[in-house]
Design a protein around this motif. Structure first.
Motif, mmCIF file in Angstrom:
data_model
loop_
_atom_site.group_PDB
_atom_site.id
_atom_site.type_symbol
_atom_site.label_atom_id
_atom_site.label_comp_id
_atom_site.label_asym_id
_atom_site.label_seq_id
_atom_site.Cartn_x
_atom_site.Cartn_y
_atom_site.Cartn_z
ATOM 1 N N ILE A 319 0.818 -1.211 0.000
ATOM 2 C CA ILE A 319 0.000 0.000 0.000
ATOM 3 C C ILE A 319 0.854 1.264 0.000
ATOM 4 O O ILE A 319 0.354 2.336 -0.326
ATOM 5 C CB ILE A 319 -0.968 0.018 1.197
ATOM 6 N N ILE A 320 2.109 1.165 0.371
ATOM 7 C CA ILE A 320 3.022 2.309 0.287
ATOM 8 C C ILE A 320 4.303 1.814 -0.371
ATOM 9 O O ILE A 320 5.048 1.018 0.210
ATOM 10 C CB ILE A 320 3.329 2.918 1.666
ATOM 11 N N GLY A 321 4.546 2.230 -1.615
ATOM 12 C CA GLY A 321 5.757 1.830 -2.327
ATOM 13 C C GLY A 321 6.900 2.783 -2.025
ATOM 14 O O GLY A 321 6.759 4.007 -2.134
ATOM 15 N N LYS A 322 8.045 2.220 -1.662
ATOM 16 C CA LYS A 322 9.194 3.058 -1.320
ATOM 17 C C LYS A 322 10.474 2.326 -1.699
ATOM 18 O O LYS A 322 10.588 1.109 -1.483
ATOM 19 C CB LYS A 322 9.199 3.385 0.178
ATOM 20 N N THR A 323 11.418 3.059 -2.269
ATOM 21 C CA THR A 323 12.729 2.489 -2.590
ATOM 22 C C THR A 323 13.794 3.305 -1.878
ATOM 23 O O THR A 323 13.641 4.514 -1.660
ATOM 24 C CB THR A 323 12.987 2.528 -4.107
ATOM 25 N N CYS A 324 14.874 2.628 -1.526
ATOM 26 C CA CYS A 324 15.992 3.320 -0.885
ATOM 27 C C CYS A 324 17.261 3.077 -1.707
ATOM 28 O O CYS A 324 17.463 1.991 -2.265
ATOM 29 C CB CYS A 324 16.182 2.865 0.553
ATOM 30 N N ARG A 325 18.088 4.083 -1.774
ATOM 31 C CA ARG A 325 19.283 4.042 -2.601
ATOM 32 C C ARG A 325 20.348 3.188 -1.926
ATOM 33 O O ARG A 325 20.549 3.245 -0.713
ATOM 34 C CB ARG A 325 19.814 5.471 -2.786
ATOM 35 N N VAL A 326 21.036 2.381 -2.730
ATOM 36 C CA VAL A 326 22.142 1.569 -2.224
ATOM 37 C C VAL A 326 23.383 1.891 -3.046
ATOM 38 O O VAL A 326 23.302 2.339 -4.195
ATOM 39 C CB VAL A 326 21.817 0.056 -2.314
ATOM 40 N N GLU A 327 24.514 1.676 -2.443
ATOM 41 C CA GLU A 327 25.773 1.921 -3.149
ATOM 42 C C GLU A 327 25.973 0.879 -4.247
ATOM 43 O O GLU A 327 25.680 -0.307 -4.065
ATOM 44 C CB GLU A 327 26.938 1.863 -2.157
ATOM 45 N N GLU A 328 26.442 1.310 -5.378
ATOM 46 C CA GLU A 328 26.684 0.403 -6.498
ATOM 47 C C GLU A 328 27.954 -0.395 -6.221
ATOM 48 O O GLU A 328 29.056 0.153 -6.189
ATOM 49 C CB GLU A 328 26.825 1.198 -7.799
ATOM 50 N N VAL A 329 27.780 -1.675 -5.992
ATOM 51 C CA VAL A 329 28.906 -2.569 -5.718
ATOM 52 C C VAL A 329 28.938 -3.634 -6.804
ATOM 53 O O VAL A 329 27.963 -4.352 -7.013
ATOM 54 C CB VAL A 329 28.779 -3.222 -4.328
ATOM 55 N N ALA A 330 30.016 -3.716 -7.522
ATOM 56 C CA ALA A 330 30.148 -4.705 -8.607
ATOM 57 C C ALA A 330 31.596 -5.165 -8.691
ATOM 58 O O ALA A 330 32.531 -4.462 -8.289
ATOM 59 C CB ALA A 330 29.712 -4.100 -9.937
ATOM 60 N N GLN A 331 31.791 -6.384 -9.195
ATOM 61 C CA GLN A 331 33.127 -6.920 -9.396
ATOM 62 C C GLN A 331 33.793 -6.203 -10.572
ATOM 63 O O GLN A 331 33.114 -5.642 -11.441
ATOM 64 C CB GLN A 331 33.030 -8.430 -9.674
ATOM 65 N N PRO A 332 35.095 -6.209 -10.622
ATOM 66 C CA PRO A 332 35.797 -5.562 -11.755
ATOM 67 C C PRO A 332 35.362 -6.166 -13.086
ATOM 68 O O PRO A 332 35.315 -7.386 -13.261
ATOM 69 C CB PRO A 332 37.267 -5.853 -11.460
ATOM 70 N N GLY A 333 35.010 -5.307 -14.022
ATOM 71 C CA GLY A 333 34.561 -5.745 -15.340
ATOM 72 C C GLY A 333 33.089 -6.057 -15.420
ATOM 73 O O GLY A 333 32.604 -6.451 -16.477
ATOM 74 N N GLU A 334 32.326 -5.926 -14.292
ATOM 75 C CA GLU A 334 30.889 -6.191 -14.286
ATOM 76 C C GLU A 334 30.116 -4.909 -14.013
ATOM 77 O O GLU A 334 30.654 -3.937 -13.471
ATOM 78 C CB GLU A 334 30.527 -7.246 -13.222
ATOM 79 N N ILE A 335 28.830 -4.930 -14.362
ATOM 80 C CA ILE A 335 27.956 -3.780 -14.145
ATOM 81 C C ILE A 335 27.008 -4.100 -12.983
ATOM 82 O O ILE A 335 26.442 -5.196 -12.915
ATOM 83 C CB ILE A 335 27.141 -3.473 -15.419
ATOM 84 N N ALA A 336 26.866 -3.131 -12.077
ATOM 85 C CA ALA A 336 25.955 -3.331 -10.943
ATOM 86 C C ALA A 336 24.525 -3.476 -11.444
ATOM 87 O O ALA A 336 24.064 -2.690 -12.275
ATOM 88 C CB ALA A 336 26.055 -2.152 -9.972
ATOM 89 N N GLN A 337 23.822 -4.512 -10.969
ATOM 90 C CA GLN A 337 22.472 -4.793 -11.465
ATOM 91 C C GLN A 337 21.402 -3.976 -10.740
ATOM 92 O O GLN A 337 20.432 -3.556 -11.345
ATOM 93 C CB GLN A 337 22.172 -6.282 -11.320
ATOM 94 N N HIS A 338 21.572 -3.763 -9.442
ATOM 95 C CA HIS A 338 20.538 -3.087 -8.664
ATOM 96 C C HIS A 338 21.120 -1.835 -8.020
ATOM 97 O O HIS A 338 22.076 -1.902 -7.261
ATOM 98 C CB HIS A 338 19.977 -4.016 -7.574
ATOM 99 N N ARG A 339 20.478 -0.687 -8.305
ATOM 100 C CA ARG A 339 20.876 0.560 -7.678
ATOM 101 C C ARG A 339 19.918 0.960 -6.547
ATOM 102 O O ARG A 339 20.214 1.872 -5.805
ATOM 103 C CB ARG A 339 20.919 1.673 -8.727
ATOM 104 N N LYS A 340 18.785 0.268 -6.426
ATOM 105 C CA LYS A 340 17.804 0.576 -5.394
ATOM 106 C C LYS A 340 17.338 -0.707 -4.725
ATOM 107 O O LYS A 340 17.399 -1.779 -5.310
ATOM 108 C CB LYS A 340 16.581 1.298 -5.995
ATOM 109 N N MET A 341 16.869 -0.528 -3.483
ATOM 110 C CA MET A 341 16.335 -1.663 -2.740
ATOM 111 C C MET A 341 14.897 -1.351 -2.334
ATOM 112 O O MET A 341 14.567 -0.209 -1.982
ATOM 113 C CB MET A 341 17.179 -1.946 -1.496
ATOM 114 N N ASP A 342 14.037 -2.347 -2.387
ATOM 115 C CA ASP A 342 12.614 -2.179 -2.087
ATOM 116 C C ASP A 342 12.419 -2.061 -0.573
ATOM 117 O O ASP A 342 12.822 -2.951 0.182
ATOM 118 C CB ASP A 342 11.839 -3.374 -2.636
#
Length: 464
Positions: A319-342
């Motif tokens: 009933i209340i949608g909210k996202t919170c920002r997370v630090e982009e953490v990825a291995q070298p040569g990879e792209i971070a998949q999630h920038r937000k958490m539910d």
């Protein structure tokens, strides 16, 4: 003389020992005379304790006081001319207190006072001893009761524990608790659809505004054995009465959540990130958000993360949608998949209803605040708890349609059937009196008076 303190009377002020006296009677009388002559000292408590040989004076806050008539020479100090002046408006309550006709007594001083219940009791000598005389008289005998007990009709005819039960259950009574309930965001509230003023009232209902904001409904009650579904404390209820709106109610539950802002940063490297909020009200989107609920749980939300008023919600809907920002953490040569958490908020398990109101505002800290109120329609069913005003509580054991209920020679069918075995052992004669007076009130179109210690007798009711 320290050795002579054992025979002297100690004097305490708010628990502090301030001195001793050899004349306790004169000191206590002087203080009481001062209290009755000065409005500023009207809430002073003077306790003369002969068993401990102490005089205790209290003027601190937080003491419960109640007014009583003062008595002098075995008669009221208040006379008929005072009553006439009150009636025409020449005298006010403050003047009664200032002239010593009415006195405020707290709980501790009441232990050392002799209080008559009625004015007629003042003429009866308790004892020949001059120390055993009435000092005060009740304004009305019913004033010994509190706010909740004053709402019980004929409480002096009931067993004492039943009145105690009713005082506890009276706080749970469902009615109209405020006229502004539609504009409030209380956590959990219940509102009865058709609250009614009781047919049998007490005089306290006028002062407590119980007639303007009543709790409960008047019901046609049959006291009889019918089938087997009203054994013990169970009762049978009329389904046709329920269909007509009998004891229907609405339950409101509100949910709230806050979107936390990012603290301001002075670092140039973090300047861009600090302008973004740590938490945002929005509907989580696939791809950049790690969702913690089923995809179907977000279908009731708009893009701003809040549902529209009038939308039906149930189960584990968000009933209340909210996202919170997370630090982009990825291995070298990879792209971070999630920038937000539910961080969304869902309904309490087993809750269902309709979105009644949605508010988006800011709290005192300047953070965004979302509130959603859910409305649920409640209909009486088997297992629901009901009670009279005499501590006779019970649950619905069976619901019958009107054609299956008993009826009188006039074709009247009851709304509720209770078991007759609930009356004798519990000795709630006040409930039987309320039944008789309620029928008289319904037949004559008048209001019944169920004030405690009233002069109404059973013989008068039988005559009517």
């Amino acid at each position: 003389d320290v050795h002579g303190f054992g025979t002297k009377t100690k004097v305490f002020l708010n628990g502090n020992w301030i001195g001793v006296t050899d004349y306790p009677e004169e000191v206590a009388a002087m203080l009481r005379k001062m209290r009755r002559k000065t409005l500023e000292f009207s809430e002073l408590a003077i306790v003369k304790d002969d068993s401990l040989n102490e005089i205790r004076i209290h003027c601190d806050g937080g003491r419960c006081c109640r007014p009583l008539f003062t008595v002098g020479d075995e008669d009221l100090n208040m006379k008929k001319d005072h009553v006439e002046k009150l009636r025409v408006g020449e005298m006010k309550w403050s003047r009664l207190v200032k002239e010593g006709l009415v006195e405020y007594i707290d709980a501790e001083e009441e232990e050392t006072a002799m209080i008559a219940m009625r004015v007629a009791d003042l003429s009866r000598r308790i004892s020949e001893s001059p120390d055993c005389r009435y000092t005060h008289c009740e304004i009305h005998p019913a004033m010994i009761l509190g706010a909740l007990a004053s709402l019980i009709p004929f409480p002096n005819h009931n067993q004492a524990p039943r009145n105690t039960y009713q005082c506890a259950m009276g706080k749970q009574a469902m009615g109209l608790y405020l006229t502004s309930y539609q504009h409030r965001m209380d956590t959990v509230t219940h509102v009865l659809h058709y609250p009614q003023k009781p047919l049998v009232c007490s005089r306290a209902t006028e002062n407590l505004a119980f007639k303007q904001l009543p709790a409960g409904q008047n019901a046609i009650v049959a006291i009889c054995c019918y089938g087997g579904y009203n054994q013990e404390d169970a009762m049978i209820m009329n389904q046709s009465s329920i269909d007509r709106g009998f004891f229907r109610s609405t339950s409101f539950r509100s949910y709230k959540d806050t979107a936390i802002k990012a603290p301001p940063s002075r670092s140039a490297a973090q300047k861009d990130k600090s302008t973004e909020d740590l938490e945002v009200f929005e509907r989580p989107v696939d791809g950049d958000t790690f969702k913690k609920f089923s995809p179907y749980a977000y279908t009731k939300l708009d893009d701003d993360g809040l549902p529209e008023p009038g939308v039906k919600v149930s189960g584990s809907d968000v009933i209340i949608g909210k996202t919170c920002r997370v630090e982009e953490v990825a291995q070298p040569g990879e792209i971070a998949q999630h920038r937000k958490m539910d961080c969304s908020k869902c309904l309490t398990r087993g809750t269902y209803g309709v979105v009644d109101q949605v508010i988006l505002t800011t709290d005192p800290k300047g953070q965004r605040l979302a509130r959603v109120k859910i409305r649920t329609h409640r209909i009486p069913e088997v297992g629901d708890k009901f009670s009279s005003r005499h501590g006779q509580k019970g649950t619905v054991g069976m619901v019958y349609t009107q054609e299956d209920m008993p009826w009188t020679c006039h074709g009247i069918t009851p709304d509720i059937i209770i078991n007759p075995h609930a009356i004798p052992s519990r000795m709630t004669a006040g409930q039987l009196l309320e039944c008789v007076v309620g029928k008289i009130a319904a037949r004559t179109g008048q209001e019944g008076d169920g004030t405690a210690f009233s002069e109404t007798s059973a013989h008068e009711m039988r005559t009517i």
